[in-house]
Design a protein around this motif. Sequence first.
Motif, PDB file in Angstrom:
ATOM      1  N   ALA A  14       3.369 -19.015   3.736  1.00 50.79           N
ATOM      2  CA  ALA A  14       4.253 -18.533   4.789  1.00 50.79           C
ATOM      3  C   ALA A  14       4.914 -17.214   4.413  1.00 50.79           C
ATOM      4  CB  ALA A  14       5.321 -19.580   5.105  1.00 50.79           C
ATOM      5  N   ALA A  15       5.106 -16.992   3.098  1.00 54.81           N
ATOM      6  CA  ALA A  15       5.751 -15.762   2.641  1.00 54.81           C
ATOM      7  C   ALA A  15       4.945 -14.524   3.027  1.00 54.81           C
ATOM      8  CB  ALA A  15       5.954 -15.801   1.125  1.00 54.81           C
ATOM      9  N   TYR A  16       3.627 -14.672   3.168  1.00 53.33           N
ATOM     10  CA  TYR A  16       2.809 -13.531   3.586  1.00 53.33           C
ATOM     11  C   TYR A  16       3.207 -13.043   4.980  1.00 53.33           C
ATOM     12  CZ  TYR A  16      -0.469 -13.615  -0.331  1.00 53.33           C
ATOM     13  OH  TYR A  16      -1.029 -13.522  -1.584  1.00 53.33           O
ATOM     14  N   TYR A  17       3.853 -13.919   5.767  1.00 57.26           N
ATOM     15  CA  TYR A  17       4.249 -13.533   7.115  1.00 57.26           C
ATOM     16  C   TYR A  17       5.521 -12.695   7.131  1.00 57.26           C
ATOM     17  CZ  TYR A  17       0.334 -16.155   8.558  1.00 57.26           C
ATOM     18  OH  TYR A  17      -0.968 -16.553   8.714  1.00 57.26           O
ATOM     19  N   GLY A  18       6.107 -12.517   5.942  1.00 57.69           N
ATOM     20  CA  GLY A  18       7.105 -11.475   5.791  1.00 57.69           C
ATOM     21  C   GLY A  18       6.492 -10.106   6.023  1.00 57.69           C
ATOM     22  N   SER A  19       5.158 -10.073   6.093  1.00 60.58           N
ATOM     23  CA  SER A  19       4.437  -8.836   6.398  1.00 60.58           C
ATOM     24  C   SER A  19       4.843  -8.269   7.749  1.00 60.58           C
ATOM     25  CB  SER A  19       2.923  -9.081   6.378  1.00 60.58           C
ATOM     26  OG  SER A  19       2.473  -9.396   5.080  1.00 60.58           O
ATOM     27  N   PHE A  20       5.286  -9.124   8.661  1.00 67.20           N
ATOM     28  CA  PHE A  20       5.748  -8.594   9.946  1.00 67.20           C
ATOM     29  C   PHE A  20       7.013  -7.756   9.770  1.00 67.20           C
ATOM     30  CE2 PHE A  20       3.190 -12.063  11.903  1.00 67.20           C
ATOM     31  CZ  PHE A  20       2.437 -11.268  12.749  1.00 67.20           C
ATOM     32  N   LEU A  21       7.841  -8.124   8.822  1.00 67.19           N
ATOM     33  CA  LEU A  21       9.051  -7.344   8.559  1.00 67.19           C
ATOM     34  C   LEU A  21       8.715  -6.057   7.818  1.00 67.19           C
ATOM     35  CD1 LEU A  21      11.488 -10.221   7.506  1.00 67.19           C
ATOM     36  CD2 LEU A  21      11.071  -9.273   9.788  1.00 67.19           C
ATOM     37  N   VAL A  41       3.532  -8.590  -0.464  1.00 70.46           N
ATOM     38  CA  VAL A  41       3.950  -8.605   0.936  1.00 70.46           C
ATOM     39  C   VAL A  41       4.293  -7.221   1.489  1.00 70.46           C
ATOM     40  CG1 VAL A  41       6.432  -8.969   0.586  1.00 70.46           C
ATOM     41  CG2 VAL A  41       5.307  -9.959   2.595  1.00 70.46           C
ATOM     42  N   PHE A  42       4.603  -6.259   0.641  1.00 69.36           N
ATOM     43  CA  PHE A  42       4.897  -4.922   1.164  1.00 69.36           C
ATOM     44  C   PHE A  42       3.625  -4.182   1.552  1.00 69.36           C
ATOM     45  CE2 PHE A  42       5.986  -0.399   0.978  1.00 69.36           C
ATOM     46  CZ  PHE A  42       7.101  -0.379   1.786  1.00 69.36           C
ATOM     47  N   SER A  43       2.602  -4.288   0.719  1.00 76.02           N
ATOM     48  CA  SER A  43       1.359  -3.566   0.997  1.00 76.02           C
ATOM     49  C   SER A  43       0.433  -4.339   1.925  1.00 76.02           C
ATOM     50  CB  SER A  43       0.614  -3.268  -0.308  1.00 76.02           C
ATOM     51  OG  SER A  43       0.256  -4.473  -0.977  1.00 76.02           O
ATOM     52  N   TYR A  44       0.578  -5.654   1.974  1.00 76.69           N
ATOM     53  CA  TYR A  44      -0.379  -6.481   2.712  1.00 76.69           C
ATOM     54  C   TYR A  44      -0.531  -6.071   4.178  1.00 76.69           C
ATOM     55  CZ  TYR A  44      -3.288 -10.599   3.352  1.00 76.69           C
ATOM     56  OH  TYR A  44      -4.357 -11.431   3.592  1.00 76.69           O
ATOM     57  N   SER A  90      -8.367  -9.434  -0.958  1.00 74.99           N
ATOM     58  CA  SER A  90      -7.966  -8.308  -0.106  1.00 74.99           C
ATOM     59  C   SER A  90      -6.508  -7.942  -0.339  1.00 74.99           C
ATOM     60  CB  SER A  90      -8.206  -8.627   1.373  1.00 74.99           C
ATOM     61  OG  SER A  90      -7.316  -9.625   1.828  1.00 74.99           O
ATOM     62  N   GLY A  91      -5.660  -8.942  -0.595  1.00 73.58           N
ATOM     63  CA  GLY A  91      -4.255  -8.664  -0.882  1.00 73.58           C
ATOM     64  C   GLY A  91      -4.080  -7.861  -2.150  1.00 73.58           C
ATOM     65  N   THR A  92      -4.877  -8.168  -3.173  1.00 73.90           N
ATOM     66  CA  THR A  92      -4.805  -7.422  -4.428  1.00 73.90           C
ATOM     67  C   THR A  92      -5.333  -6.003  -4.238  1.00 73.90           C
ATOM     68  OG1 THR A  92      -5.140  -9.492  -5.641  1.00 73.90           O
ATOM     69  CG2 THR A  92      -5.453  -7.445  -6.864  1.00 73.90           C
ATOM     70  N   ALA A  93      -6.425  -5.864  -3.489  1.00 76.25           N
ATOM     71  CA  ALA A  93      -6.992  -4.541  -3.240  1.00 76.25           C
ATOM     72  C   ALA A  93      -6.010  -3.643  -2.496  1.00 76.25           C
ATOM     73  CB  ALA A  93      -8.297  -4.666  -2.460  1.00 76.25           C
ATOM     74  N   SER A  94      -5.147  -4.239  -1.686  1.00 77.83           N
ATOM     75  CA  SER A  94      -4.207  -3.437  -0.893  1.00 77.83           C
ATOM     76  C   SER A  94      -3.017  -2.939  -1.706  1.00 77.83           C
ATOM     77  CB  SER A  94      -3.673  -4.277   0.279  1.00 77.83           C
ATOM     78  OG  SER A  94      -2.699  -5.220  -0.156  1.00 77.83           O
ATOM     79  N   MET A  95      -2.848  -3.439  -2.915  1.00 75.64           N
ATOM     80  CA  MET A  95      -1.603  -3.178  -3.648  1.00 75.64           C
ATOM     81  C   MET A  95      -1.448  -1.735  -4.118  1.00 75.64           C
ATOM     82  SD  MET A  95      -1.082  -6.745  -5.758  1.00 75.64           S
ATOM     83  CE  MET A  95       0.573  -6.351  -6.290  1.00 75.64           C
TER      84      MET A  95
END
Length: 460
Positions: free
Chosen positions: A79-86, A231-234, A371-376
Amino acid sequence: MMTIYVALAFVLVAAASVAVAPRRASVEGFFGGASASGAAPGLWTLVLSQVTTWIFARSLMNAAILGYFYGMPGTLAYAAYYGSFLSGGFIVARIRARGGRSIQDWLGQRFGRTGQGTYNVVIALRLLSEVFANLLVVGLIFDALLPEAGAGTVAVIAVAVLGLAYSAWGGLSAALRTDVVQMLLFLVVFGIAFVALVLSPDFSFSAVMTAEGSSGARQGWILLAVAALQVFSYPAHDPVMMDRGFLADEKTTKWSFLHAFWISVLCIVGFGMFGIQASLVGAEYEGQLLGTWATMFPGWIWAALMLSLLISALSTLDSALSSAARVTVEELRILPRSLTGGRIAMVAFMVLGAGLTLWGNSSLFDAVAVSGTASMFLTPVLVVGLVMQRQIPLWSYLVAFGAAILGAAAYFLRGSEFFAAILPDAHKYDQLLVICIAVLVVGFAAVLYGARVRPLAAAE
């Protein structure tokens, strides 16, 4: 009999999606989501589209599986990944305030074609993984519905063709319209299943909230730390979310991100509770929980869960394909900016995604982690370049990018002899946390060292 009901209900959902798709499409509507009259999408169209494209089938399954093994910490980690909306809303607002119309615009201004090209490679892989993972869930569901008939392969092909058909019909304008219908249907179907779960005799809210899962809570907390780092880059590497950040006016866009955040988190935590409940009652893990739920719940609840997953899979495919068309045509400029060019791009992504589904890895969380790691690489670049307004040299950007890609490869190939000798001898999620920390340390070191002392505003 329940299998027939699920299949018929899904056919009706698909028919409704085709019915609401626009009959004619303009180039602007296909790539920019404008209506036939040229109007931008409204607030709740954006909200429901954002939510349904992010709580897709893979996400729902991940939340439930992590809940089964690691309890509430596992579900909260996802669920923490949905902090991506913020964080995504924050990034979009900063770019728009400086006149940008996309992440690629901002990267191109600072790092030229190299910056845009490296970013486009990452998001192309992200879109491909979305197509693959959602078709994979479709295959798993129909294999669970008809285990002896080999229905999974047929279902993957059928859903791929169906999703491609109405997506290619109207592009982004079709995706926005169908997202609204599909999200409303999802909320009704899932809401019924969730109420039934909560009202069941063996359900205890306090037990669910304090559950540690069948494998203990530790790895759930580790994944929560990983999500906090990513979560910032995702969101910045998710073109589906970023595309929707530039369709409407700034006020509408801001509120669409905020509403999408809380709605998505509630849906993800709610679905995760089905996995947690399975571990609490001691149900055996079977068929990535699909078989487990079949033995736990009455047939109609199980059918509602299967239908909600199928709706979410279909709703993501059209959005992923519309973003793939925009990236291929408007950013990579491989094909002409026309309806034909966009449709060719959609066909290519769907064929590749379906091929991976029929052949590839069945680990759903690996696609997210890789993909999350690649985005960092975007975290230090955006923090220093966009937020702090410092100038970053190209070599610093490339070092951060290289570190992120190497980190993603290390996690994906962690079983190989080379990476096994480098990574700590620990659980794969412990290894993932170490990789994420290393990627950020290298990225920030390169970017901060290379950044000029004076801010961009002072230099202009």
